[in-house]
Scaffold this active site. Structure first.
Site, mmCIF file in Angstrom:
data_model
loop_
_atom_site.group_PDB
_atom_site.id
_atom_site.type_symbol
_atom_site.label_atom_id
_atom_site.label_comp_id
_atom_site.label_asym_id
_atom_site.label_seq_id
_atom_site.Cartn_x
_atom_site.Cartn_y
_atom_site.Cartn_z
ATOM 1 N N SER A 138 -7.822 1.002 3.416
ATOM 2 C CA SER A 138 -8.313 0.517 2.122
ATOM 3 C C SER A 138 -9.512 -0.404 2.326
ATOM 4 O O SER A 138 -9.758 -0.876 3.440
ATOM 5 C CB SER A 138 -7.186 -0.259 1.436
ATOM 6 O OG SER A 138 -7.663 -0.930 0.294
ATOM 7 N N SER A 139 -10.234 -0.659 1.258
ATOM 8 C CA SER A 139 -11.296 -1.680 1.283
ATOM 9 C C SER A 139 -10.896 -2.900 0.463
ATOM 10 O O SER A 139 -11.689 -3.832 0.321
ATOM 11 C CB SER A 139 -12.588 -1.111 0.690
ATOM 12 O OG SER A 139 -13.041 -0.031 1.451
ATOM 13 N N ASN A 147 -6.245 4.250 -7.048
ATOM 14 C CA ASN A 147 -7.426 4.827 -6.397
ATOM 15 C C ASN A 147 -8.453 5.186 -7.460
ATOM 16 O O ASN A 147 -9.163 4.325 -7.926
ATOM 17 C CB ASN A 147 -7.085 5.989 -5.477
ATOM 18 C CG ASN A 147 -8.222 6.263 -4.496
ATOM 19 O OD1 ASN A 147 -9.119 5.436 -4.357
ATOM 20 N ND2 ASN A 147 -8.205 7.381 -3.819
ATOM 21 N N THR A 168 -4.112 -0.749 -7.163
ATOM 22 C CA THR A 168 -4.912 0.438 -7.496
ATOM 23 C C THR A 168 -4.088 1.711 -7.636
ATOM 24 O O THR A 168 -3.001 1.831 -7.066
ATOM 25 C CB THR A 168 -5.976 0.648 -6.383
ATOM 26 O OG1 THR A 168 -6.871 1.679 -6.774
ATOM 27 C CG2 THR A 168 -5.358 1.013 -5.053
ATOM 28 N N THR A 208 -9.871 0.246 -9.560
ATOM 29 C CA THR A 208 -8.880 -0.569 -8.864
ATOM 30 C C THR A 208 -8.913 -1.807 -9.718
ATOM 31 O O THR A 208 -9.780 -1.941 -10.582
ATOM 32 C CB THR A 208 -9.372 -0.836 -7.414
ATOM 33 O OG1 THR A 208 -9.226 0.362 -6.658
ATOM 34 C CG2 THR A 208 -8.620 -1.941 -6.703
ATOM 35 N N GLY A 210 -13.805 0.317 -4.770
ATOM 36 C CA GLY A 210 -13.778 1.184 -3.582
ATOM 37 C C GLY A 210 -14.538 0.544 -2.439
ATOM 38 O O GLY A 210 -14.338 -0.626 -2.104
ATOM 39 N N ARG A 244 0.850 -1.199 0.000
ATOM 40 C CA ARG A 244 0.000 0.000 0.000
ATOM 41 C C ARG A 244 0.891 1.257 0.000
ATOM 42 O O ARG A 244 1.957 1.271 0.619
ATOM 43 C CB ARG A 244 -0.841 -0.026 1.281
ATOM 44 C CG ARG A 244 -1.816 1.115 1.468
ATOM 45 C CD ARG A 244 -2.960 1.017 0.535
ATOM 46 N NE ARG A 244 -4.109 1.814 0.956
ATOM 47 C CZ ARG A 244 -5.112 2.107 0.140
ATOM 48 N NH1 ARG A 244 -5.110 1.704 -1.109
ATOM 49 N NH2 ARG A 244 -6.143 2.804 0.566
HETATM 50 N N1 GLY Z 1 -8.521 3.013 -3.201
HETATM 51 C C1 GLY Z 1 -9.565 2.131 -2.872
HETATM 52 C C2 GLY Z 1 -9.227 1.251 -1.734
HETATM 53 O O1 GLY Z 1 -8.056 1.070 -1.431
HETATM 54 O O2 GLY Z 1 -10.098 0.731 -1.093
#
Ligand code: GLY
Length: 566
Positions: free
Chosen positions: A448-449, A397, A395, A377, A470, A102
């Site tokens: 993040s998701s 984003n 991603t 993503t 997202g 990340r």
């Molecule tokens: N950028 C979307 C996520 O990381 O959830």
């Protein structure tokens, strides 16, 4: 021999076998079965690169590195070297792990950096342009993944991507459409000379070449991590960052390190679920949803029935409220993972769910949001002939990230800083709210998701999956798991099934076109729900190991990806 000559020799050998045809291989029954290995990604060229690596004797982890770099070329809306992501793996021997690559906040970041003097958020500052950029993690991540789990020479994994960047790749309909749609946004931040801007509108079939990206990938091939985080590539990146209000500096690039983390693991109806731990909220939220679901007989309720959607919604409402308060980077905030996954806690939390009435999100926890924007993503899943498996979600984003293109390096930079809570209680672009746990701090990773996930049954690999989307990633992965385990669907059918989504705030059920008939909509309204149609939720790329041992690849028809096996 000079190293550039070595790259040309690799490229020549690769060009003899390269295929840049983008047709998919889903057969007429819409089932994609293979015996030895399978790669499912958002782009058929990238999936083909992965399968070629598997056929040459590479393992799933080699293929993952090659697919990641190939997506960085052929899928610029989300594939990346200027972004970050997560990987969850399971080896043929059953060892599991996860890699966190990340992005991080730069050292010069601070919690009020997107607020004006009246402490109000400045529109667009965290979502586009140079200040929205987090320190990229993808290149470090892929190098570490290869070091730990790869078996082929790193150069062999880079050559397909270099070839595609140098020789070009054809655009499909969707890509041409998006590049045309984003033209003005690109021009706000870049010169008209970037390869994604054409004088006339892009058409499907047009070829794009990105020689500068071929150069950057070549430097990564030659110098590894230093080919990106120092030397010319770093110089080009920082030169670009300085053109705007960016704060990322050489020290940030020097300090970036991806991290091996223990995955979060739990069970669902006798299956083992292995998913991504914080700084993603994905794994924790997914396990909370599944644990809560065990109290309900979804099969008896019926797929996408009013009862099933009401129940999923109520579970989701509570889980997303927890997410907003408790989830963040565990290196900076004590995320109470054990407590959140505790069976008694989950059962107590869900004890207020009523079968005949919705709960009001305001009564679960305060918050206020009104929009969800679309997002990009990308996820890919790979299984090799030995049974090694990897799920990778990566991603920039938003679509094309910050829209800042490092022209001399040939790549977009992310806008991942918007995944921080830029002001407590203020929704980000996905309508997600956060607090202290996800406040901006130098060197911290934004929440993040993303939910790359692996499922085991009776100690054997069952499924590899994940999705973009997202905030909708978690509920998408959740529903695909229910579809396979509760509703006994095959992989492609589980992806084809229509989806719904609820995220606590806004207090609305989003449902896909054709998911609900008017009677179901009326019944859900009678339970107190507010509903809103959404054209597509998630885009899953997944693989199922069937009972007969065959691998069934699933490629979500909501996108143009492909599962390719052999
Ligand atoms: N950028 C979307 C996520 O990381 O959830």
């Amino acid at each position: 021999m000079r190293s550039t000559s070595i790259i040309f020799i690799f490229m020549f050998l690769y060009s003899c076998t390269a295929n840049t045809d983008r047709s998919t291989n889903i057969n007429s029954e819409n089932l994609n079965l293979a015996q030895h290995g399978m790669v499912s990604s958002a782009d058929s060229l990238a999936s083909q690169v992965g399968v070629d690596i598997l056929k040459k004797g590479g393992n799933a982890f080699d293929a993952a590195v090659a697919v990641h770099f190939a997506l960085a070329v052929v899928y610029p809306m989300a594939g990346n070297i200027g972004g970050g992501g997560f990987a969850v793996y399971r080896t043929k021997g059953g060892e599991t792990g996860s890699l966190d690559f990340r992005e991080k906040a730069p050292l010069a970041a601070n919690r009020n950096m997107y607020l004006d003097t009246a402490m109000q958020a400045i529109d667009g500052l965290s979502t586009k342009g140079h200040l929205s950029v987090g320190v990229p993690g993808s290149v470090d991540g892929m190098i570490r993944l290869h070091e730990k789990l790869g078996s082929m020479p790193f150069a062999d994994l880079m050559v397909p991507a270099i070839f595609l960047a140098r020789e070009g790749f054809p655009l499909n309909n969707r890509e041409a459409e998006y590049l045309n749609l984003y033209r003005e946004k690109f021009l706000e931040l870049n010169d008209s000379t970037i390869p994604f801007i054409n004088h006339t509108p892009w058409q499907a079939g047009d070829t794009i070449k990105i020689p500068a990206l071929a150069g950057t990938l070549g430097r990564i091939l030659q110098y590894g991590r230093n080919g990106f985080y120092s030397g010319p590539t770093a110089h080009y990146m920082l030169e670009e960052i300085k053109k705007g209000l960016g704060i990322m500096a050489q020290e940030d690039l020097d300090m970036y390190k991806s991290k091996w983390r223990d995955p979060v693991e739990g069970t669902y109806r006798g299956h083992k679920i292995i998913s991504m731990p914080p700084p993603s909220s994905g794994g924790v939220a997914l396990l909370q949803l599944l644990k809560g679901s065990e109290a309900y007989d979804f099969k008896a309720m019926g797929h996408n029935s009013v009862a099933a959607i009401h129940t999923m919604t109520e579970l989701e409402r509570r889980v997303y409220a927890d997410r907003a308060t408790f989830l963040g980077d565990p290196d900076f905030y004590p995320v109470p993972v054990e407590k959140l996954l505790d069976a008694a806690y989950i059962s107590e939390r869900n004890s207020t769910i009523l079968p005949d009435r919705k709960t009001n999100s305001q009564d679960i926890k305060e918050g206020h949001v009104d929009i969800i924007e679309s997002t990009e993503t990308t996820h890919f899943s790979i299984v090799d002939k030995e049974g090694n498996a990897i799920a990778v979600t990566t991603t920039l984003n938003s679509l094309y990230g910050s829209k800042v293109f490092v022209e001399k390096g040939g790549f977009f930079l992310n806008n991942e800083m918007d995944d921080f809570s830029i002001k407590p209680g203020l929704p980000n672009q996905f309508g997600l709210i956060g607090g202290e746990a996800n406040a901006i701090e130098p060197e911290k990773r934004m929440l993040s998701s993303m939910s790359p996930t692996i499922v085991e049954k009776d100690g054997e690999l069952l499924m590899v999956l994940g999705s973009p989307g997202g905030s909708t990633i978690i509920t998408t992965v959740y529903q695909v798991i229910l579809n396979v385990i509760d509703y006994e669907m095959g992989m492609q059918a589980a992806l084809d099934a229509k989806r719904t989504h609820h995220q606590w705030q806004p207090d609305k059920i989003f449902y896909e076109t054709d998911c609900l008939d008017s009677l179901s909509i009326e019944s859900l309204k009678n339970l107190g729900h507010v509903l809103e149609i959404e054209s597509k939720l998630g885009r899953v790329h997944a693989i199922l190991v069937r009972e007969d041992g065959m691998l069934e690849g699933g490629a979500d028809l909501r996108g143009d990806g492909a599962a390719i096996g052999y």
